[in-house]
Design a protein around this motif. Structure first.
Motif, PDB file in Angstrom:
ATOM      1  N   VAL A   1       0.849  -1.192   0.000  1.00  0.00           N
ATOM      2  CA  VAL A   1       0.000   0.000   0.000  1.00  0.00           C
ATOM      3  C   VAL A   1       0.881   1.237   0.000  1.00  0.00           C
ATOM      4  O   VAL A   1       0.731   2.142  -0.823  1.00  0.00           O
ATOM      5  CB  VAL A   1      -0.954   0.021   1.214  1.00  0.00           C
ATOM      6  N   GLN A   2       1.820   1.280   0.909  1.00  0.00           N
ATOM      7  CA  GLN A   2       2.700   2.435   1.086  1.00  0.00           C
ATOM      8  C   GLN A   2       3.938   2.344   0.207  1.00  0.00           C
ATOM      9  O   GLN A   2       4.660   3.315   0.080  1.00  0.00           O
ATOM     10  CB  GLN A   2       3.109   2.529   2.567  1.00  0.00           C
TER      11      GLN A   2
ATOM     12  N   ASP B   1       3.848   5.139  -2.649  1.00  0.00           N
ATOM     13  CA  ASP B   1       2.510   5.217  -3.214  1.00  0.00           C
ATOM     14  C   ASP B   1       2.186   3.944  -3.985  1.00  0.00           C
ATOM     15  O   ASP B   1       3.089   3.220  -4.409  1.00  0.00           O
ATOM     16  CB  ASP B   1       2.446   6.426  -4.158  1.00  0.00           C
ATOM     17  N   SER B   2       0.906   3.689  -4.160  1.00  0.00           N
ATOM     18  CA  SER B   2       0.444   2.564  -4.966  1.00  0.00           C
ATOM     19  C   SER B   2      -1.013   2.758  -5.342  1.00  0.00           C
ATOM     20  O   SER B   2      -1.693   3.650  -4.815  1.00  0.00           O
ATOM     21  CB  SER B   2       0.588   1.246  -4.183  1.00  0.00           C
TER      22      SER B   2
ATOM     23  N   SER C   1       3.156 -10.216  -6.694  1.00  0.00           N
ATOM     24  CA  SER C   1       1.705 -10.054  -6.783  1.00  0.00           C
ATOM     25  C   SER C   1       1.108  -9.767  -5.410  1.00  0.00           C
ATOM     26  O   SER C   1       1.718 -10.056  -4.388  1.00  0.00           O
ATOM     27  CB  SER C   1       1.059 -11.307  -7.389  1.00  0.00           C
ATOM     28  N   VAL C   2      -0.097  -9.214  -5.454  1.00  0.00           N
ATOM     29  CA  VAL C   2      -0.847  -8.900  -4.242  1.00  0.00           C
ATOM     30  C   VAL C   2      -2.237  -9.500  -4.410  1.00  0.00           C
ATOM     31  O   VAL C   2      -2.940  -9.185  -5.373  1.00  0.00           O
ATOM     32  CB  VAL C   2      -0.934  -7.372  -4.027  1.00  0.00           C
TER      33      VAL C   2
ATOM     34  N   ASN D   1       2.649  -6.942 -10.261  1.00  0.00           N
ATOM     35  CA  ASN D   1       3.437  -5.777  -9.873  1.00  0.00           C
ATOM     36  C   ASN D   1       3.009  -4.537 -10.651  1.00  0.00           C
ATOM     37  O   ASN D   1       2.794  -3.477 -10.061  1.00  0.00           O
ATOM     38  CB  ASN D   1       4.932  -6.067 -10.082  1.00  0.00           C
ATOM     39  N   ALA D   2       2.853  -4.649 -11.947  1.00  0.00           N
ATOM     40  CA  ALA D   2       2.460  -3.497 -12.771  1.00  0.00           C
ATOM     41  C   ALA D   2       1.080  -2.984 -12.373  1.00  0.00           C
ATOM     42  O   ALA D   2       0.837  -1.774 -12.341  1.00  0.00           O
ATOM     43  CB  ALA D   2       2.492  -3.862 -14.254  1.00  0.00           C
ATOM     44  N   GLY D   3       0.166  -3.892 -12.059  1.00  0.00           N
ATOM     45  CA  GLY D   3      -1.185  -3.510 -11.663  1.00  0.00           C
ATOM     46  C   GLY D   3      -1.236  -2.750 -10.346  1.00  0.00           C
ATOM     47  O   GLY D   3      -2.212  -2.044 -10.072  1.00  0.00           O
ATOM     48  N   CYS D   4      -0.206  -2.892  -9.539  1.00  0.00           N
ATOM     49  CA  CYS D   4      -0.144  -2.170  -8.260  1.00  0.00           C
ATOM     50  C   CYS D   4       0.197  -0.690  -8.461  1.00  0.00           C
ATOM     51  O   CYS D   4       0.034   0.095  -7.529  1.00  0.00           O
ATOM     52  CB  CYS D   4       0.877  -2.821  -7.336  1.00  0.00           C
ATOM     53  N   ARG D   5       0.677  -0.336  -9.642  1.00  0.00           N
ATOM     54  CA  ARG D   5       1.005   1.054  -9.995  1.00  0.00           C
ATOM     55  C   ARG D   5       1.818   1.744  -8.887  1.00  0.00           C
ATOM     56  O   ARG D   5       1.439   2.782  -8.350  1.00  0.00           O
ATOM     57  CB  ARG D   5      -0.256   1.838 -10.329  1.00  0.00           C
TER      58      ARG D   5
END
Length: 167
Positions: A98-99, A139-140, A114-115, A130-134
């Motif tokens: 998240v952070q 920040d994310s 991945s999350v 990872n890319a989808g977490c931006r």
């Protein structure tokens, strides 16, 4: 909540009763107004660690409620490289993406594969790569209005079996 099923149940209760929800990790960075919170507080205590050898690296999946520093210590004690600079950061594994926590030239995004999340709108499990977490600097995606609808249940990291400590 100690499981995905319990988290889904809590989110379902909030949804059915039209109540806002707040996910609490370790509580290390928490201030509560004297007015309180008129909603559902979900204390994420989803635990569990798994280690999967992947040739030159190891995929490590940790429950979102795992204590972050204890998780880093376990990885270091197994001779896995990548998270050692992030030791001493308070909080839980679920808060790390998240952070996009970071220290000494390393950020969580450097090792997150991945999350896994629960979509609070429908209760479905979803996987963000990872890319989808931006990820950005501290920040994310999960800090955006759209991203706040997801509750993190586990995070998978890729750690090196052989490496050099980053001083």
């Amino acid at each position: 909540v100690g499981s995905v099923a319990e988290a889904r149940e809590a989110l379902g209760f909030a949804r059915e009763n039209k109540l806002p929800f707040f996910v609490l990790g370790g509580g290390s960075n928490l201030l509560v107004s004297d007015k309180g919170f008129s909603g559902v507080v979900i204390k994420n205590e989803i635990l569990g660690l798994s280690f999967k050898d992947d040739n030159e690296s190891v995929l490590v999946t940790a429950g979102a409620g795992e204590n972050w520093d204890n998780f880093v210590l376990e990885c270091v004690s197994r001779g896995l490289y990548g998270l050692e600079n992030l030791s001493g950061i308070p909080g839980t594994v679920g808060a790390a993406p998240v952070q996009n926590i970071g220290a000494y030239g390393v950020e969580a995004k450097d090792n997150v594969v991945s999350v896994e999340v629960i979509d609070s709108v429908g209760g479905e499990l979803k996987l963000f790569d990872n890319a989808g977490c931006r990820f950005g600097y501290r920040d994310s995606f999960f800090k955006t209005p759209e991203g706040k609808r997801y509750v993190i249940v586990s995070v998978t990291f890729r750690l090196k079996k052989n490496g050099n400590l980053n001083f």
